[in-house]
Design a protein around this motif. Structure first.
Motif, PDB file in Angstrom:
ATOM      1  N   GLY A 195     -31.744  35.253 -42.472  1.00 55.26           N
ATOM      2  CA  GLY A 195     -30.571  36.105 -42.688  1.00 55.26           C
ATOM      3  C   GLY A 195     -29.480  35.371 -43.447  1.00 55.26           C
ATOM      4  N   ILE A 196     -29.227  34.107 -43.052  1.00 56.62           N
ATOM      5  CA  ILE A 196     -28.202  33.324 -43.752  1.00 56.62           C
ATOM      6  C   ILE A 196     -28.595  33.166 -45.225  1.00 56.62           C
ATOM      7  N   ALA A 197     -29.888  32.859 -45.446  1.00 55.53           N
ATOM      8  CA  ALA A 197     -30.357  32.677 -46.819  1.00 55.53           C
ATOM      9  C   ALA A 197     -30.252  33.987 -47.598  1.00 55.53           C
ATOM     10  N   LEU A 198     -30.620  35.093 -46.949  1.00 57.22           N
ATOM     11  CA  LEU A 198     -30.619  36.382 -47.649  1.00 57.22           C
ATOM     12  C   LEU A 198     -29.201  36.776 -48.069  1.00 57.22           C
ATOM     13  N   PHE A 199     -28.253  36.680 -47.135  1.00 58.35           N
ATOM     14  CA  PHE A 199     -26.873  37.023 -47.484  1.00 58.35           C
ATOM     15  C   PHE A 199     -26.325  36.049 -48.523  1.00 58.35           C
ATOM     16  N   GLY A 200     -26.702  34.765 -48.396  1.00 61.75           N
ATOM     17  CA  GLY A 200     -26.269  33.782 -49.396  1.00 61.75           C
ATOM     18  C   GLY A 200     -26.757  34.179 -50.777  1.00 61.75           C
ATOM     19  N   GLY A 201     -28.016  34.606 -50.859  1.00 55.98           N
ATOM     20  CA  GLY A 201     -28.568  35.064 -52.132  1.00 55.98           C
ATOM     21  C   GLY A 201     -27.778  36.241 -52.675  1.00 55.98           C
ATOM     22  N   PHE A 245     -35.638  47.692 -48.756  1.00 59.09           N
ATOM     23  CA  PHE A 245     -36.469  46.935 -49.680  1.00 59.09           C
ATOM     24  C   PHE A 245     -35.753  46.441 -50.923  1.00 59.09           C
ATOM     25  N   ALA A 246     -34.856  47.258 -51.529  1.00 62.62           N
ATOM     26  CA  ALA A 246     -34.197  46.810 -52.760  1.00 62.62           C
ATOM     27  C   ALA A 246     -33.158  45.736 -52.438  1.00 62.62           C
ATOM     28  N   ILE A 247     -32.232  46.061 -51.535  1.00 63.05           N
ATOM     29  CA  ILE A 247     -31.263  45.075 -51.025  1.00 63.05           C
ATOM     30  C   ILE A 247     -31.616  44.938 -49.554  1.00 63.05           C
ATOM     31  N   PRO A 248     -32.601  44.098 -49.235  1.00 62.34           N
ATOM     32  CA  PRO A 248     -33.298  44.246 -47.947  1.00 62.34           C
ATOM     33  C   PRO A 248     -32.524  43.741 -46.730  1.00 62.34           C
ATOM     34  N   VAL A 249     -31.311  44.281 -46.516  1.00 60.20           N
ATOM     35  CA  VAL A 249     -30.509  43.806 -45.391  1.00 60.20           C
ATOM     36  C   VAL A 249     -31.089  44.216 -44.030  1.00 60.20           C
ATOM     37  N   SER A 250     -31.977  45.214 -44.012  1.00 69.96           N
ATOM     38  CA  SER A 250     -32.585  45.609 -42.735  1.00 69.96           C
ATOM     39  C   SER A 250     -33.367  44.460 -42.104  1.00 69.96           C
ATOM     40  N   PHE A 251     -33.803  43.509 -42.960  1.00 70.69           N
ATOM     41  CA  PHE A 251     -34.573  42.378 -42.448  1.00 70.69           C
ATOM     42  C   PHE A 251     -33.702  41.396 -41.662  1.00 70.69           C
ATOM     43  N   THR A 252     -32.392  41.448 -41.871  1.00 70.10           N
ATOM     44  CA  THR A 252     -31.541  40.464 -41.206  1.00 70.10           C
ATOM     45  C   THR A 252     -31.270  40.814 -39.749  1.00 70.10           C
ATOM     46  N   ALA A 253     -31.369  42.111 -39.386  1.00 65.41           N
ATOM     47  CA  ALA A 253     -31.016  42.460 -38.009  1.00 65.41           C
ATOM     48  C   ALA A 253     -31.790  43.658 -37.455  1.00 65.41           C
ATOM     49  N   ALA A 273     -41.712  47.827 -37.041  1.00 63.24           N
ATOM     50  CA  ALA A 273     -41.124  46.616 -36.473  1.00 63.24           C
ATOM     51  C   ALA A 273     -41.801  45.336 -36.958  1.00 63.24           C
ATOM     52  N   TRP A 274     -43.123  45.372 -37.255  1.00 62.39           N
ATOM     53  CA  TRP A 274     -43.815  44.118 -37.621  1.00 62.39           C
ATOM     54  C   TRP A 274     -43.269  43.523 -38.902  1.00 62.39           C
ATOM     55  N   LEU A 275     -42.568  44.335 -39.718  1.00 60.33           N
ATOM     56  CA  LEU A 275     -41.973  43.809 -40.948  1.00 60.33           C
ATOM     57  C   LEU A 275     -40.989  42.679 -40.655  1.00 60.33           C
ATOM     58  N   ALA A 276     -40.466  42.638 -39.400  1.00 58.65           N
ATOM     59  CA  ALA A 276     -39.488  41.612 -39.036  1.00 58.65           C
ATOM     60  C   ALA A 276     -39.993  40.211 -39.363  1.00 58.65           C
ATOM     61  N   TRP A 277     -41.315  40.004 -39.307  1.00 55.69           N
ATOM     62  CA  TRP A 277     -41.869  38.675 -39.587  1.00 55.69           C
ATOM     63  C   TRP A 277     -41.762  38.309 -41.055  1.00 55.69           C
ATOM     64  N   LEU A 278     -41.438  39.277 -41.896  1.00 54.25           N
ATOM     65  CA  LEU A 278     -41.390  39.011 -43.335  1.00 54.25           C
ATOM     66  C   LEU A 278     -39.974  38.705 -43.831  1.00 54.25           C
ATOM     67  N   THR A 279     -39.048  38.415 -42.899  1.00 53.66           N
ATOM     68  CA  THR A 279     -37.671  38.112 -43.316  1.00 53.66           C
ATOM     69  C   THR A 279     -37.607  36.999 -44.369  1.00 53.66           C
ATOM     70  N   PRO A 280     -38.382  35.899 -44.230  1.00 52.24           N
ATOM     71  CA  PRO A 280     -38.320  34.871 -45.281  1.00 52.24           C
ATOM     72  C   PRO A 280     -38.736  35.415 -46.647  1.00 52.24           C
ATOM     73  N   ALA A 281     -39.710  36.330 -46.662  1.00 46.19           N
ATOM     74  CA  ALA A 281     -40.120  36.910 -47.940  1.00 46.19           C
ATOM     75  C   ALA A 281     -38.989  37.734 -48.534  1.00 46.19           C
ATOM     76  N   ALA A 282     -38.275  38.471 -47.662  1.00 48.37           N
ATOM     77  CA  ALA A 282     -37.144  39.268 -48.153  1.00 48.37           C
ATOM     78  C   ALA A 282     -36.071  38.349 -48.730  1.00 48.37           C
TER      79      ALA A 282
END
Lengths: 284, 275
Positions: free
Chosen positions: B163-169, B216-224, B242-251
């Protein structure tokens, strides 16, 4: 405007009044034209308003569906609340364009403003009114249109709410300006006002009912909000424009707004006079 | 023979650490204004929490989540956003640097521009905002019925770091666009601040286009939102299982890919401040 001969009072007063009107009209015009230069900025504002509007509308519409009674709102009226408030946000700013005045207080340039034949509070108010008017066409109206096309808003069908609503919006812009003016003047005593401005912005938008309508507050929080001018900046004009309140109730809300214009206007003048005494001008 | 004193350890990070240290000292020296900024930032956090509480107090259940689940959602999204803002938030100042011609000074130094900008400041007050969300996260973790296993802890760690990395990006994406939109910095706020706002909401209430946008486009759903579903063992709406949660690093990787493309094209577009 100087050099009006003494005596012949009648004519001098009339002339002075006319020249004051001309002066402030010119300042309103200047504020309008300055804002008009920033077309990209206004499109950017509209875009951001719409993104936040979509998220807020989706959440609040779902909340209205989930709750039996959501502060008396239904689908259409919560939509009107969300999109009208997004549309008004450009005009009634909480983080203002008073940055210039902020710097002038900090670096002492305001001493020059004191020497000018224009009242500082009224002069900056005129400029801010011009800016606010200029935000309606490119930012306010399109925001409401976006909401109408995507969510469907319940808006009043009679002209009354719109007419009184215009008065209410004007008062809201004035209250918002006067509050920000007071916040900026604190800079006479504090070197860095960033923290105070952030505090003002945060508590202001919250108590004004920007993210959750004031009607949803528990009674103690509603009492806190009512003791501040913030609901007069956003919730009041939205309520009047959307026809949530009508008749005597609407007039009393507008009267409350007028009260805050007077109260904070006077507070601003007192601070300005005190700050003038405090001001130290260096140079030679 | 006088020997020149050399710092004991000298690595690539030495200049950045020196700048950060001086920034922190500078902020602490104006005590009153620093205190007022910390208090304000703390109030920002409280107000954001109050907004969630006000809605759930009446609606009870929103998008399949109750207040406890919403606390977890709030804690996850705001903790990573606020921590990311500590590191990257000052990239918001880029338009001012460009307009005043100060960016050129950074260009003259023999270090990567982005790294210099990221380490040019660190706002201590932003930790105050983060503290509110970290407490909310803690309460959310305790009050919900979560099965504590190794996988739960792994998922939580992945989520916070991702999440930190995603928002930083997203801050870097916004900064890259600033080179084109000097007057339009508010446009990019809709990605960063709008994205963080959307991340706090239960995405199941969004209509389909918004689910696709924030999923998916601005994938903030992955952060929380997705991690909350996974931690509470909820199935999630169509499109966002819910299993998509494991793909946060990919997002997060996807956002950084966008960020580096936008940053590169932005710095190439930049012509200098003149003067």
């Amino acid at each position: 405007m100087r050099g009006i001969p003494e005596g012949d009072g009648q004519r001098a007063v009339g002339e002075r009044f006319r020249s004051a009107v001309a002066l402030y009209t010119a300042l309103v015009g200047a504020g309008f034209r300055r804002q008009w230069q920033y077309k990209l900025a206004m499109f950017a504002g509209l875009f951001t308003n719409s993104v936040f509007g979509f998220v807020r509308a989706a959440v609040l519409v779902a909340a209205v569906d989930a709750a039996g009674d959501f502060g008396g709102y239904d689908q259409g009226s919560i939509g009107a609340y969300v999109w009208l408030s997004q549309g008004l946000l450009g005009a009634v700013q909480f983080m203002g364009p008073l940055g210039e005045l902020d710097d002038r207080v900090k670096n002492g340039d305001i001493a020059i403003d004191f020497l000018r034949p224009v009242d500082i509070q009224c002069g900056y108010l005129a400029d801010d009114l011009g800016r606010a008017v200029c935000t309606f066409l490119p930012r306010g109206v399109p925001s409401v249109l976006v909401g109408t096309l995507t969510f469907g808003l319940a808006m009043p069908a009679t002209p009354g709410p719109y007419l009184l609503g215009m008065v209410s919006v004007l008062l809201a812009v004035v209250v918002s300006f006067l509050c920000r003016f007071v916040v900026v003047l604190i800079g006479f005593w504090v070197v860095e006002t960033r923290g105070i401005r952030l505090l003002y912005y945060t508590s202001g938008t919250f108590l004004a009912g920007l993210f959750v309508p004031v009607h949803m507050f528990p009674s103690w929080l509603a009492a806190v909000a009512a003791a501040t001018p913030f609901p007069s900046i956003l919730q009041a004009p939205v309520d009047v424009l959307s026809g949530r309140i009508t008749g005597a109730e609407a007039f009393s809300v507008v009267a409350v707004q007028a009260f805050w214009v007077l109260a904070i206007g006077i507070a601003g003048r007192v601070l300005l006079a005190a700050g003038r005494r405090r001001l130290e001008v260096q140079g030679g | 023979m006088v020997e020149v004193a050399t710092p004991r350890t000298r690595s690539w990070s030495t200049p950045y650490v020196a700048v950060l240290r001086s920034r922190i000292r500078a902020q602490r020296s104006y005590r009153l204004s620093f205190a007022s900024e910390v208090v304000s930032a703390f109030v920002v956090g409280l107000v954001e929490l109050a907004e969630v509480w006000l809605i759930f107090r009446t609606a009870r259940i929103l998008g399949g989540l109750d207040l406890d689940a919403a606390l977890l959602l709030f804690g996850l999204s705001h903790s990573s956003f606020a921590l990311s803002q500590v590191l990257f938030g000052h990239l918001d100042n880029l338009p001012a640097l460009i307009r005043l011609g100060q960016l050129d000074a950074y260009h003259l130094r023999p270090q990567p521009l982005l790294l210099q900008l990221i380490t040019s400041d660190i706002s201590l007050r932003r930790f105050a905002r983060a503290s509110v969300s970290i407490v909310a996260l803690g309460v959310g973790l305790v009050r919900n019925d979560i099965a504590w296993e190794t996988s739960t802890v792994t998922l939580l760690t992945l989520t916070i770091l991702g999440g930190i990395a995603l928002f930083g990006g997203m801050f870097v994406c916004a900064a890259g666009l600033q080179f084109y939109l000097i007057d339009g910095s508010e446009l990019t706020n809709s990605f960063t601040y709008g994205g963080s706002f959307a991340a706090t909401q239960p995405a199941s209430v969004f209509p389909t286009p918004m689910k696709l946008l924030f999923g998916f486009a601005i994938p903030v759903s992955f952060t929380a939102y997705l991690p909350t579903l996974a931690l509470l063992r909820l199935p999630g709406p169509p499109l966002l299982p819910a299993w998509l949660a494991w793909l946060t690093p990919a997002a997060a990787l996807w956002v950084w890919l966008l960020a580096l493309v936008l940053w590169r094209s932005g710095t190439r577009h930049y012509q200098g401040g003149g003067g």
